[in-house]
Structure formats: structure tokens, C-alpha cells
Design an enzyme around this catalytic site. Sequence first.
Site, mmCIF file in Angstrom:
data_model
loop_
_atom_site.group_PDB
_atom_site.id
_atom_site.type_symbol
_atom_site.label_atom_id
_atom_site.label_comp_id
_atom_site.label_asym_id
_atom_site.label_seq_id
_atom_site.Cartn_x
_atom_site.Cartn_y
_atom_site.Cartn_z
ATOM 1 N N CYS A 1 45.397 42.147 50.070
ATOM 2 C CA CYS A 1 44.835 42.935 48.783
ATOM 3 C C CYS A 1 42.884 42.869 49.823
ATOM 4 O O CYS A 1 42.287 44.037 49.138
ATOM 5 C CB CYS A 1 44.675 41.674 48.478
ATOM 6 S SG CYS A 1 43.232 42.250 46.508
ATOM 7 N N CYS B 1 47.204 35.535 42.703
ATOM 8 C CA CYS B 1 46.505 35.738 41.637
ATOM 9 C C CYS B 1 48.056 35.886 40.428
ATOM 10 O O CYS B 1 47.538 35.685 39.602
ATOM 11 C CB CYS B 1 45.590 36.568 41.795
ATOM 12 S SG CYS B 1 45.849 37.490 42.543
#
Length: 379
Positions: free
Chosen positions: A106, A203
Site C-alpha cells: 500500500c 486496516c
Amino acid sequence: MSKHGRILVAMSGGIDSSLAAVMLHEEGYEVIGMTMKTWDYQTSGGSKKETGCCSLDSINDARNIAVSLGFPHYIVDIREEFGDYVINHFTSEYLEGRTPNPCVLCNTHIKWDSLLRRADKLDCEFIATGHYANVRHENDRYVISKGKDEHKDQSYALWGISQESLSRTKYPLGHLHKSQIREMATERGFHELVSKSESYEICFVPDNDYRGFLKRRVDGLEEQVKGGEFVLEDGTVVGTHEGFPFYTVGQRKGLGIALGYPVYVTEIQKDTNRVVLGTFDELSRDGMYVKNLTMQKYASIEGERKDTVTKVRYNDNGTPAVIEQIGDTMKVYFGNGVKAIAPGQAAVFYEGNDVIGGGWIKSSFRQENPMGMPAISNR
């Protein structure tokens, strides 16, 4: 006119990114805050309340900091590109018998690209984050180095950022310790930031149940992979398991098998749905191959062997190793062996505090008394 120009700061709502924005604001930059919405946990079917950088509370915390200091704050929805790239990769890696590292992916492929695109639209020369790392320009290269706080250093997660992106990146916290950040927040009256708990979870898997996530993500997965064999290193079958995607190299707990002595997952064999078990000593490997390199301190080191300290996971202290670049692959030799090298994880090569580069672990190997292996220093 600002003193230093306009800068876009990635703000997650936590203390580190918030203080990065505060520091740059106080230095005279024209700060614009930006929070990226990467994931909506309600769609994942997990049991835990949404927390961390994607939650509504975190977005509001970031906005409140911006409002209190009088600079703009934007929310950018990148859930579609995040899901298409990071989550699909996360799922497919487990289905290939590897252990992914979505946070590194990410950082290097989603967040920086998204930030720089928005920075261009907002006429920002630089972007900044709250990572504990440093970047400098030397010998026509932008070099990431470790943050001063060795317990918070995040350089491992940043190896994949391109030279072009690094040329526009600032890390305001790199020269500070976490304790100093807390003191600065307290002095400025941001008491809620100081008391706010930090999240170390993925997350989109905030309950840490990646098995459950995979089962919800892939229809019929349990039926497709159940009944595989647990085998020892010599091929002896010692039991059955729930399916190879639900295990990782180095795993000891949750195996559901008792052999009278501690065993660990030493290898995932996707093609045969076998999970290999071994003793702690059998976890050790002398070397590995690392692919899809991003070089930082040097554009290339082909044709030479270089002493390094190499990390094979985020919380790894690093191990002395000699590296040898062969095109887009690095062959890595460890002198005393390293435990639980997991294909799919990131490997990062250090020269002192500097990041030489990094890549994704393809495979590991054992090599008894390797011929021609260079001596490895202990520095």
C-alpha cells in the site's frame, strides 16, 4: 506567501502524522492535510468495530487538527484502487501459498501515487508523512535511512518508493524519538492524541482473523482446500489440516496437531496442498532469492557482492548477509541461517543505516558449506 512553499501531508488521525503536519506548519510551510479512505470495514463482515486509519473517528481527528491550526483538509476515497490492488493481491498471495505484506504494498504502490497525483492538482511541491525515517540526496540518488528512534524506525516499509517520489517526499519525524513527539503534542494541548491507542493491525483485517477474511472473500474456499496433509521434512504424513492458505511459514500456534514436541510450519506446498512441519532448527535457511527489486542507495550493484544487514520481516533486527544482484533478483547468503523466511514477505538490505534496496522474497534455500560463498562480516 508561505515561507517554504506548499506541502501535502498525509494525515491518518494518529499522533505521528498529526505532529508531522503541526511541525511543518510551524516551520512556515503552507500545509494541506489529506486523509485517504482506503477501506470500509463494514463490507468485510468482521466482528470488530472499525478502528485505525480508515475509521470515521480517525478522519475526524485529522480534520480537527487542521481546523485548529487553520489549514485545509481533504478526504480522498481510494477504496476502489486500494481494493483492486492491495486486497486482491493479499488474497491471491495466500492462495499461492505465500505470506503477503499489504502495508508495504500500500505504501509503495497506492498511497504515494495517490498523494503525488493530488499534490500536483493542488500545486504542492512536496508531500510528507509521519513515518520514522529519513531521506537525503547523495550521489544523484535519493536515499532512505533509518529513523533516529530505532524502536519506531519504519524504513523497512518504504523501500519500494521510486526515486522520483522520494525527490518530493519529506519525513519530519525522522530525527526524533517517539517520546519527543508525545512531549510536543502535550505542550501544544493535543492531549487526546497522546492518549490515543495505536493500531498495528492490517486496516482491512482489524480483528486479525485473516483466515476468516479469506473465507468471506473466496466463495467455497474451505471446501476446496480442506483435508490437506501435514508432513514432516522427510515426507512422513502426520495428520490433516484445514487447507494450505490458512497457514504461514514460522507458525506454531493453531496447528491443531500434537507430536509430543514443538513443531513449526517450515514450508507451504500449494500444488499438493501440503503443509510441512519441522523443529525450530529446521526453520533455518542459509539464503533466499528476492525478486522485483527497487534499488535506492545504488542504481545497481550487479557484478559485485556487498556486505549488508538484511531484514526479512518488519520486526526483524536484521542479519549479516552478502547480497549478489542478478538482474531483477537478489541472491542473499546468510552466514548463520535465518529462521522462518516466508515467501511473499519483503526483504530489505541495509548498509549501515541506509537502505540499499528491497524486494519480495521468492524462495529460500539451505546450502551446507556453500562453495564459493563469501565471508560475512559481523558488522
